[in-house]
Design an enzyme around this catalytic site. Structure first.
Site, PDB file in Angstrom:
ATOM      1  N   LYS A   1      69.596  55.346  18.729  1.00  0.00           N
ATOM      2  CA  LYS A   1      69.842  55.849  19.911  1.00  0.00           C
ATOM      3  C   LYS A   1      68.568  55.775  20.817  1.00  0.00           C
ATOM      4  CE  LYS A   1      67.082  59.636  19.201  1.00  0.00           C
ATOM      5  NZ  LYS A   1      65.932  60.258  20.125  1.00  0.00           N
TER       6      LYS A   1
ATOM      7  N   THR B   1      69.178  61.762  24.849  1.00  0.00           N
ATOM      8  CA  THR B   1      68.052  60.737  25.063  1.00  0.00           C
ATOM      9  C   THR B   1      68.247  59.906  26.092  1.00  0.00           C
ATOM     10  OG1 THR B   1      67.693  60.836  22.654  1.00  0.00           O
ATOM     11  CG2 THR B   1      66.570  59.376  23.862  1.00  0.00           C
TER      12      THR B   1
END
Length: 332
Positions: free
Chosen positions: A190, A247
């Protein structure tokens, strides 16, 4: 209540130590630099990485790994330092402690995840008690007591449940999993996708582009994780989709910030030099890309981020090349 050692006094280590001390655990926060240790001890807070969050009673900075003996040892250092930290800590581990990785990454040279490194370095004596903690959790918000949910994973469910019990509190909900591969790959990859999302934002593209990157990024993460034995459902949970969304969209994301500044025309070397803490997505773009190639998994966003970060490909060309790839079914 337990005795806990946090190995790493950056923002995330400080936030976790603060949270655990608030729960009543006895927490030792280890700082590698003796001068930094002295600063922490004198200030009663981490003014460098988590300013304004006071150390609660029960949290004590330490400077010696010899003091690392505890019922739970939590690794919270940069991914590139985990192997060396585990090797240095091993002689000081006594009894049967829980060993928790709160680090997200893939080692460049070996393509191992962080828990696999701990397994290898700490050996048979501690392998059964190794776990990972991952999920959408900005350090500043955890330090401030903002409600947060994460996943504790271990091969043995009873180990994951032990970590769950030690970390769970009114503002920190912990779920368990036995899918260590899925939880760790979700957390590592990620960061790469977040750099891409930042680049998109820095170029001035809109919500459509970001949504496409998140969705196709999740497809890449899922392909790699499943090739490594993960359960697809894990990637739709906190340590996969949850962490990815946070994120890629949050202003506190260091990885998104790197991409944002690249998209605006800054040089990577200048961006990295200006940051207090590591943006794991920069280093892990290379290791994830190499891991994917080694197991023959197609990861076009990761490949383009590698070209951007390591071969100076222009950010706008990266997006053009992603958009003009060969047409295919969405589920391929």
């Amino acid at each position: 209540m337990a005795v806990v050692t946090i190995l790493g006094a950056g923002s995330w280590g400080t936030a976790l130590g603060t949270h655990l001390a608030r729960l009543g655990h006895e927490v030792a926060l280890w700082a590698r630099n003796p001068e930094f240790f002295a600063q922490l001890a004198a200030a009663g807070e981490n003014a460098v990485y988590l300013p304004g969050v006071r150390f609660p009673p029960g949290l004590e900075p330490i400077a010696s790994l010899a003091e690392a003996c505890a019922e739970m040892v939590v690794f919270v250092c940069p991914s590139s330092a985990v192997r060396g930290m585990a090797d240095a800590t091993r002689p000081h581990l006594s009894g049967d402690p829980l060993v928790v990785s709160a680090v997200k990454g893939v080692e460049q040279e070996t393509h191992l995840t962080m828990s696999a490194i701990l397994d290898q370095v700490l050996g048979d004596r501690h392998r059964a008690r190794v776990a990972v903690l991952s999920g959408p959790s900005f350090a500043r918000e955890v330090g401030q007591g903002v409600p947060t949910a994460v996943t504790a994973a271990a091969r043995d469910l009873t180990v994951a449940e032990a970590v769950q019990r030690l970390f769970a509190g009114e503002t920190f909900r912990v779920y368990t999993s036995i899918d260590v591969a899925g939880v760790e790959i979700g957390g590592a990859v990620k960061n790469v996708i977040a750099v891409a999302a930042g680049v998109s934002d820095g170029l001035g593209f809109g919500h459509n582009t970001r949504a496409a990157l998140i969705t196709r990024g999740l497809a890449e993460i899922t392909r790699l994780a499943m090739r490594l034995g993960a359960d697809r459902q894990t990637l739709y949970g906190l340590s996969g989709l949850g962490d990815l969304v946070l994120t890629c969209t949050g202003d506190l994301s260091r990885n998104r910030t790197v991409g944002l500044r690249l998209g605006r025309g800054e040089r990577l070397v200048d961006i990295v030099a200006s940051m207090k803490e590591v943006a794991e997505g920069v280093r892990n773009t290379r290791s994830v890309r190499d891991l994917a190639r080694s197991v023959e998994v197609e990861m076009p966003i990761t490949e383009q981020m590698y070209l951007l970060l390591y071969e100076d490909k222009p950010p706008r060309q990266v997006v053009v090349d992603l958009m003009t790839r060969g047409l295919k079914r969405e589920t391929d």
